[in-house]
Design a protein around this motif. Structure first.
Motif, short mmCIF file in Angstrom:
data_model
loop_
_atom_site.label_atom_id
_atom_site.label_comp_id
_atom_site.label_asym_id
_atom_site.label_seq_id
_atom_site.Cartn_x
_atom_site.Cartn_y
_atom_site.Cartn_z
N VAL A 219 9.35 -1.95 1.10
CA VAL A 219 10.59 -2.66 2.05
C VAL A 219 9.43 -1.75 3.10
O VAL A 219 10.15 -2.02 4.09
CB VAL A 219 12.30 -2.02 2.11
CG1 VAL A 219 12.86 -2.99 0.79
CG2 VAL A 219 12.05 -0.91 1.96
N ASN B 108 6.49 4.28 -4.55
CA ASN B 108 7.65 3.18 -5.21
C ASN B 108 8.96 4.02 -4.88
O ASN B 108 10.32 2.95 -5.78
CB ASN B 108 7.70 3.56 -7.25
CG ASN B 108 7.94 4.93 -7.11
OD1 ASN B 108 8.47 5.35 -6.07
ND2 ASN B 108 8.19 5.66 -8.51
N SER B 109 9.05 4.20 -4.03
CA SER B 109 10.36 4.72 -3.47
C SER B 109 10.41 4.80 -1.65
O SER B 109 9.35 5.41 -1.41
CB SER B 109 11.36 5.39 -3.53
OG SER B 109 11.04 6.99 -2.95
N PRO B 110 11.31 4.15 -1.01
CA PRO B 110 11.25 4.21 0.62
C PRO B 110 11.23 6.02 0.84
O PRO B 110 10.00 6.70 1.79
CB PRO B 110 12.33 3.84 1.27
CG PRO B 110 12.65 2.50 0.91
CD PRO B 110 12.46 2.79 -1.16
N GLU B 111 11.28 6.94 0.72
CA GLU B 111 11.15 7.99 0.48
C GLU B 111 10.25 8.73 -0.31
O GLU B 111 10.43 10.06 0.96
CB GLU B 111 12.95 8.99 -0.23
CG GLU B 111 14.27 8.35 0.07
CD GLU B 111 14.83 7.08 -0.37
OE1 GLU B 111 14.01 6.69 -2.36
OE2 GLU B 111 15.73 6.46 0.19
N ASP C 2 6.51 -7.80 -5.54
CA ASP C 2 7.44 -6.89 -5.26
C ASP C 2 8.08 -7.16 -4.33
O ASP C 2 8.55 -7.24 -3.43
CB ASP C 2 7.38 -5.78 -4.93
CG ASP C 2 7.02 -4.68 -6.31
OD1 ASP C 2 7.83 -4.91 -7.70
OD2 ASP C 2 6.48 -3.58 -6.39
N ARG D 156 10.21 -10.91 -4.54
CA ARG D 156 11.39 -9.92 -5.25
C ARG D 156 12.64 -10.31 -4.39
O ARG D 156 13.39 -10.39 -4.50
CB ARG D 156 11.18 -9.70 -6.52
CG ARG D 156 10.75 -10.18 -7.52
CD ARG D 156 10.36 -8.92 -8.31
NE ARG D 156 9.81 -9.41 -10.17
CZ ARG D 156 8.62 -8.52 -10.27
NH1 ARG D 156 7.57 -7.57 -9.41
NH2 ARG D 156 7.68 -9.02 -10.65
N ARG D 157 11.71 -9.17 -3.48
CA ARG D 157 12.68 -8.96 -2.48
C ARG D 157 12.40 -9.60 -0.89
O ARG D 157 13.26 -8.71 -0.06
CB ARG D 157 12.33 -7.17 -2.15
CG ARG D 157 12.00 -6.90 -3.23
CD ARG D 157 11.97 -5.21 -2.64
NE ARG D 157 12.35 -4.21 -3.73
CZ ARG D 157 11.07 -3.95 -5.57
NH1 ARG D 157 10.89 -4.99 -5.56
NH2 ARG D 157 11.76 -3.72 -6.21
N GLU E 235 7.61 -1.61 -5.99
CA GLU E 235 8.89 -1.21 -6.47
C GLU E 235 9.90 -1.23 -4.87
O GLU E 235 9.96 -2.34 -4.35
CB GLU E 235 8.85 -0.25 -7.45
CG GLU E 235 8.84 -0.61 -8.42
CD GLU E 235 8.15 0.85 -9.52
OE1 GLU E 235 8.89 1.66 -9.16
OE2 GLU E 235 7.35 1.18 -10.41
N ASP E 236 10.65 -0.31 -5.23
CA ASP E 236 11.89 -0.28 -3.73
C ASP E 236 10.55 -0.21 -2.23
O ASP E 236 11.29 -0.09 -1.32
CB ASP E 236 12.78 0.64 -4.37
CG ASP E 236 13.57 0.11 -5.36
OD1 ASP E 236 13.42 -0.96 -5.07
OD2 ASP E 236 14.27 0.78 -5.77
N ALA E 237 9.82 0.89 -2.25
CA ALA E 237 9.06 0.75 -1.74
C ALA E 237 8.75 0.06 -0.44
O ALA E 237 7.61 0.22 0.03
CB ALA E 237 7.70 2.44 -1.75
#
Length: 87
Positions: free
Chosen positions: A33, A7-10, A54, A57-58, A29-31
């Motif tokens: 990208v 859920n995140s790039p990190e 997702d 949305r981005r 979510e943010d992942a």
């Protein structure tokens, strides 16, 4: 066969050390990208997915090796894998 839910790039760097070729990754979510990038250190045999909502949305277009999936398909992926790990 495990499904890694990022859920995140990190989160990619946190799970890379335990990935095996029968695993799958899904970017939410943010992942999301990560879906448009070439991922170094990820075995080419690992199936890659991204949640379509997702991505939209981005404004992201997934790379050719990433399958965009609906929420319903995401649920199916969870059911098909023996474990689901959230990162």
């Amino acid at each position: 066969m495990r499904l890694h839910i990022l859920n995140s790039p990190e989160s990619l760097s946190r799970c890379q050390s335990i990935l095996v070729e029968t695993d799958s990754l899904i970017f939410i979510e943010d992942a999301a990208v990560l879906a448009c990038r070439q991922l170094s250190g990820v075995n080419a045999d690992i199936s890659l997915y991204a949640l379509d909502d997702d991505l939209k949305r981005r404004g992201i277009i997934a790379a050719s090796n990433v399958n965009a999936v609906t929420m319903e398909e995401f649920v199916d992926l969870c059911a098909e894998h023996s474990q689901c790990l959230s990162w």
